[in-house]
Design a protein around this motif. Structure first.
Motif, PDB file in Angstrom:
ATOM      1  N   LEU A 133       0.808  -1.222   0.000  1.00  0.00           N
ATOM      2  CA  LEU A 133       0.000   0.000   0.000  1.00  0.00           C
ATOM      3  C   LEU A 133       0.840   1.270   0.000  1.00  0.00           C
ATOM      4  CD1 LEU A 133      -2.741  -0.916   2.656  1.00  0.00           C
ATOM      5  CD2 LEU A 133      -2.998  -0.876   0.165  1.00  0.00           C
ATOM      6  N   ILE A 134       2.092   1.178   0.420  1.00  0.00           N
ATOM      7  CA  ILE A 134       2.926   2.380   0.569  1.00  0.00           C
ATOM      8  C   ILE A 134       2.981   3.209  -0.713  1.00  0.00           C
ATOM      9  CG2 ILE A 134       5.294   3.185   0.941  1.00  0.00           C
ATOM     10  CD1 ILE A 134       5.562   1.041   3.108  1.00  0.00           C
ATOM     11  N   PRO A 135       3.253   2.623  -1.888  1.00  0.00           N
ATOM     12  CA  PRO A 135       3.275   3.468  -3.098  1.00  0.00           C
ATOM     13  C   PRO A 135       1.934   4.135  -3.387  1.00  0.00           C
ATOM     14  CG  PRO A 135       4.335   1.342  -3.503  1.00  0.00           C
ATOM     15  CD  PRO A 135       3.642   1.235  -2.181  1.00  0.00           C
ATOM     16  N   ARG A 136       0.840   3.540  -2.962  1.00  0.00           N
ATOM     17  CA  ARG A 136      -0.496   4.055  -3.258  1.00  0.00           C
ATOM     18  C   ARG A 136      -0.866   5.266  -2.405  1.00  0.00           C
ATOM     19  NH1 ARG A 136      -3.930   0.553  -5.888  1.00  0.00           N
ATOM     20  NH2 ARG A 136      -5.729   1.468  -4.801  1.00  0.00           N
ATOM     21  N   VAL A 137      -0.232   5.438  -1.256  1.00  0.00           N
ATOM     22  CA  VAL A 137      -0.620   6.533  -0.359  1.00  0.00           C
ATOM     23  C   VAL A 137       0.412   7.648  -0.296  1.00  0.00           C
ATOM     24  CG1 VAL A 137      -2.017   4.981   1.042  1.00  0.00           C
ATOM     25  CG2 VAL A 137       0.353   5.463   1.731  1.00  0.00           C
ATOM     26  N   MET A 138       1.547   7.492  -0.975  1.00  0.00           N
ATOM     27  CA  MET A 138       2.560   8.548  -0.977  1.00  0.00           C
ATOM     28  C   MET A 138       2.368   9.436  -2.214  1.00  0.00           C
ATOM     29  SD  MET A 138       5.960   6.643  -2.428  1.00  0.00           S
ATOM     30  CE  MET A 138       6.118   6.403  -4.219  1.00  0.00           C
ATOM     31  N   TYR A 139       2.873  10.654  -2.139  1.00  0.00           N
ATOM     32  CA  TYR A 139       2.911  11.560  -3.287  1.00  0.00           C
ATOM     33  C   TYR A 139       4.364  11.667  -3.726  1.00  0.00           C
ATOM     34  CZ  TYR A 139      -1.851  12.915  -2.000  1.00  0.00           C
ATOM     35  OH  TYR A 139      -3.197  12.907  -1.707  1.00  0.00           O
ATOM     36  N   ARG A 140       4.689  11.017  -4.840  1.00  0.00           N
ATOM     37  CA  ARG A 140       6.075  11.029  -5.296  1.00  0.00           C
ATOM     38  C   ARG A 140       6.481  12.429  -5.725  1.00  0.00           C
ATOM     39  NH1 ARG A 140       6.031  11.662 -10.730  1.00  0.00           N
ATOM     40  NH2 ARG A 140       4.340  10.747 -11.964  1.00  0.00           N
ATOM     41  N   LYS A 141       7.774  12.615  -5.861  1.00  0.00           N
ATOM     42  CA  LYS A 141       8.301  13.915  -6.280  1.00  0.00           C
ATOM     43  C   LYS A 141       7.965  14.157  -7.758  1.00  0.00           C
ATOM     44  CE  LYS A 141      12.457  16.703  -5.585  1.00  0.00           C
ATOM     45  NZ  LYS A 141      12.471  17.468  -6.842  1.00  0.00           N
ATOM     46  N   HIS A 142       7.693  15.399  -8.090  1.00  0.00           N
ATOM     47  CA  HIS A 142       7.452  15.744  -9.491  1.00  0.00           C
ATOM     48  C   HIS A 142       8.734  15.487 -10.306  1.00  0.00           C
ATOM     49  CE1 HIS A 142       8.580  19.239  -7.015  1.00  0.00           C
ATOM     50  NE2 HIS A 142       9.453  19.448  -7.972  1.00  0.00           N
ATOM     51  N   ASN A 143       8.558  15.299 -11.594  1.00  0.00           N
ATOM     52  CA  ASN A 143       9.674  14.998 -12.496  1.00  0.00           C
ATOM     53  C   ASN A 143      10.478  13.788 -12.024  1.00  0.00           C
ATOM     54  OD1 ASN A 143       9.176  17.013 -14.366  1.00  0.00           O
ATOM     55  ND2 ASN A 143      10.432  18.533 -13.303  1.00  0.00           N
ATOM     56  N   SER A 144       9.822  12.807 -11.467  1.00  0.00           N
ATOM     57  CA  SER A 144      10.524  11.623 -10.991  1.00  0.00           C
ATOM     58  C   SER A 144      10.906  10.725 -12.165  1.00  0.00           C
ATOM     59  CB  SER A 144       9.651  10.852  -9.997  1.00  0.00           C
ATOM     60  OG  SER A 144       8.415  10.515 -10.584  1.00  0.00           O
ATOM     61  N   SER A 145      11.697   9.727 -11.868  1.00  0.00           N
ATOM     62  CA  SER A 145      12.210   8.842 -12.908  1.00  0.00           C
ATOM     63  C   SER A 145      11.095   8.006 -13.518  1.00  0.00           C
ATOM     64  CB  SER A 145      13.280   7.916 -12.320  1.00  0.00           C
ATOM     65  OG  SER A 145      12.694   7.029 -11.382  1.00  0.00           O
ATOM     66  N   TYR A 146      11.361   7.490 -14.726  1.00  0.00           N
ATOM     67  CA  TYR A 146      10.341   6.715 -15.440  1.00  0.00           C
ATOM     68  C   TYR A 146       9.921   5.482 -14.643  1.00  0.00           C
ATOM     69  CZ  TYR A 146       8.095   3.759 -18.890  1.00  0.00           C
ATOM     70  OH  TYR A 146       7.213   2.949 -19.527  1.00  0.00           O
ATOM     71  N   GLY A 147      10.911   4.809 -14.024  1.00  0.00           N
ATOM     72  CA  GLY A 147      10.587   3.603 -13.275  1.00  0.00           C
ATOM     73  C   GLY A 147       9.593   3.855 -12.156  1.00  0.00           C
ATOM     74  N   LEU A 148       9.746   4.978 -11.456  1.00  0.00           N
ATOM     75  CA  LEU A 148       8.819   5.302 -10.375  1.00  0.00           C
ATOM     76  C   LEU A 148       7.477   5.744 -10.935  1.00  0.00           C
ATOM     77  CD1 LEU A 148       8.359   5.543  -7.376  1.00  0.00           C
ATOM     78  CD2 LEU A 148       9.322   7.848  -7.441  1.00  0.00           C
ATOM     79  N   ARG A 149       7.487   6.437 -12.068  1.00  0.00           N
ATOM     80  CA  ARG A 149       6.229   6.878 -12.672  1.00  0.00           C
ATOM     81  C   ARG A 149       5.368   5.691 -13.095  1.00  0.00           C
ATOM     82  NH1 ARG A 149       9.497  10.405 -15.663  1.00  0.00           N
ATOM     83  NH2 ARG A 149       8.893   9.419 -17.626  1.00  0.00           N
ATOM     84  N   ALA A 150       5.989   4.554 -13.302  1.00  0.00           N
ATOM     85  CA  ALA A 150       5.231   3.369 -13.700  1.00  0.00           C
ATOM     86  C   ALA A 150       4.388   2.823 -12.551  1.00  0.00           C
ATOM     87  CB  ALA A 150       6.192   2.292 -14.210  1.00  0.00           C
ATOM     88  N   LYS A 151       4.719   3.221 -11.316  1.00  0.00           N
ATOM     89  CA  LYS A 151       3.928   2.818 -10.147  1.00  0.00           C
ATOM     90  C   LYS A 151       2.961   3.942  -9.809  1.00  0.00           C
ATOM     91  CE  LYS A 151       7.218  -0.234  -7.789  1.00  0.00           C
ATOM     92  NZ  LYS A 151       6.313  -1.394  -7.652  1.00  0.00           N
ATOM     93  N   LYS A 152       1.699   3.657  -9.713  1.00  0.00           N
ATOM     94  CA  LYS A 152       0.720   4.701  -9.433  1.00  0.00           C
ATOM     95  C   LYS A 152       0.784   5.101  -7.965  1.00  0.00           C
ATOM     96  CE  LYS A 152      -2.436   3.905 -13.225  1.00  0.00           C
ATOM     97  NZ  LYS A 152      -3.838   3.888 -13.682  1.00  0.00           N
ATOM     98  N   ASP A 153       0.912   6.411  -7.745  1.00  0.00           N
ATOM     99  CA  ASP A 153       0.963   6.933  -6.387  1.00  0.00           C
ATOM    100  C   ASP A 153      -0.388   7.546  -6.028  1.00  0.00           C
ATOM    101  OD1 ASP A 153       0.970   9.297  -7.862  1.00  0.00           O
ATOM    102  OD2 ASP A 153       2.475  10.258  -6.607  1.00  0.00           O
TER     103      ASP A 153
END
Length: 447
Positions: free
Chosen positions: A402-422
């Motif tokens: 659940l952790i990736p689902r409830v966090m707000y990733r940093k803008h302009n993040s890497s492609y690999g992280l963008r593939a995980k829905k936050d």
């Protein structure tokens, strides 16, 4: 302009530049590699008095905290320390700013509102509400939102009239109760009447906490202090959470509970302070049965070091309601892999259905009715000690997912992280589906 205007001036220019880019729309439409089958979004052009200008008032409300320091890093706040890449002193009120910045890089933007499936209003409702809650217009709080509505009617009115606002959405970085003062209250009690205005009944409002009955409200997660820029840093944190030694069984991070009136926080404090023993007494490898991290008077609000390290060492984190049912601490606990313990369903189960599926709550949380504790003597620690270790391990593994689902990733993040829905991505997906469903209902009603 406010004394702390260095941050503000910087963000004015940066945001104006990005806003101009975001309005080009056709850049995103021409990218055929992006899957936009879920829908296109148009960012409505609003005068800066509805967003950027409000940042210039960051120190103008003496009854409210000076929020100038939390404007840094596009609303994440200042870094917790100079060498931090993921941790910031984030204030929940900055969610509107955080959301706006992420919308600017949303891949399915369109300049043509007629082509859009949804229209985003970049209105900083909570920041604008400060003048009604703590400023000179406190006796005019029923007018909150009317100026925005007048603009939407006068400037390109066809955008609104096409669907009478049913396709519009905005973010409100406060519980919905703060915008729900009845229009007939005179003098006003607390809050503004934005969500009570008939003019906005058709608009979807993403709030930190929703009420049970209005269809247009939906709660989205409070922003935590964790905003990783790449997948490696997220994976590193997940590994730390997974391997963390849980030497404390139960933890409460918060304040209150000192009054003589019976309430759940008082019961928690009494039970925790009366728990005694030594490391050989408890099963599960626990050294402590219960620990309190006192966060009275907001001393922990912008310092995650005060509570994240203790949470990493605890198996269960208690989430009693306070002024309202929900708590930011719920998401801090999930981030630390600490199993949340709720005392009423409105604290999360009926709130965050997009991010924390309601039918899966028993797989990652514990529910203990507060009435059983406060009035019938049920012991929280006894309930938690009775949960088998195998189930505790399964619940923690579920929380890791659940952790990736409830966090707000940093803008302009890497492609690999963008593939995980936050939390942002899931909020947008849910909003688009909700708007589509509503429009389909209206279409059927018109037949």
């Amino acid at each position: 302009m406010a004394p702390c205007s260095f941050f503000t001036l910087f963000f004015f220019f940066f945001f104006l530049f990005n806003l101009a880019l975001s309005q080009q729309g056709s850049t995103f439409q021409s990218d055929r590699t992006v899957d936009c089958t879920d829908g296109w979004i148009h960012i409505r052009r609003l005068p800066t008095r509805f967003n950027l200008d409000l940042l210039g008032n960051c120190s103008e409300y003496p009854l409210f905290v000076n929020f100038c320091p939390y404007l840094a890093n596009h609303g994440f706040g200042q870094k917790t320390h100079n060498h931090s890449y993921s941790w910031y002193r984030t204030d929940a009120l900055m969610l509107e700013l955080i959301f706006h910045r992420r919308m600017l890089e949303y891949p399915c933007l369109t300049e043509d509102p007629n082509f859009a499936d949804a229209v985003y209003l970049p209105y900083y409702a909570s920041l604008d509400a400060l003048r009604y809650l703590h400023g000179p217009e406190v006796n005019s709080s029923t007018e909150h939102g009317l100026e925005l509505f007048e603009f939407l009617q006068e400037d390109e009115p066809g955008i609104w009239k096409r669907r009478l606002g049913h396709d519009h959405f905005l973010v409100m970085a406060r519980p919905a109760w703060d915008f729900s003062q009845p229009l007939e209250n005179d003098p006003p009690i607390w809050g503004t009447s934005f969500l009570e205005l008939p003019e906005f009944f058709n608009v979807t409002a993403l709030t930190l906490e929703s009420r049970a009955w209005p269809w247009q409200e939906h709660a989205i997660p409070y922003p935590t202090s964790f905003h990783p820029p790449n997948l490696a840093l997220l994976d590193s944190w997940l590994e730390r959470v997974r391997k963390s030694k849980r030497s404390t069984m139960t933890m409460f991070v918060g304040g209150g509970g000192n009054s003589a009136t019976p309430n759940i926080r008082r019961s928690i404090r009494n039970e925790c302070e009366n728990s005694t023993g030594n490391s050989t007494t408890y099963g599960g490898g626990y050294v402590k049965l219960c620990e309190i991290v006192d966060c009275s008077n907001g001393i922990c609000e912008h310092d995650p070091l005060k509570f994240m390290r203790p949470m990493l060492q605890a198996s269960f984190c208690l989430q009693p309601p306070g002024d309202t049912p929900t708590r930011r601490s719920t998401f801090d606990a999930i981030l630390a892999g600490c199993i949340p313990v709720f005392f009423e369903e409105q604290s999360a189960k009926t709130q965050y259905g997009w991010h924390l599926p309601e039918n899966e709550f028993e797989s990652f949380s514990v529910h203990i009715p507060k009435e059983e504790v406060v009035y019938k003597g049920m012991k929280i620690l006894n309930v938690l000690r009775g949960i088998p270790g195998s189930r505790v391990r399964r619940m923690r593994e579920k929380i890791l997912g659940l952790i990736p689902r409830v966090m707000y990733r940093k803008h302009n993040s890497s492609y690999g992280l963008r593939a995980k829905k936050d939390a942002f991505d899931i909020s947008i997906d849910g909003t688009l589906k909700r708007i589509q469903s509503r429009l389909e209902e209206l279409a059927l009603a018109d037949r």
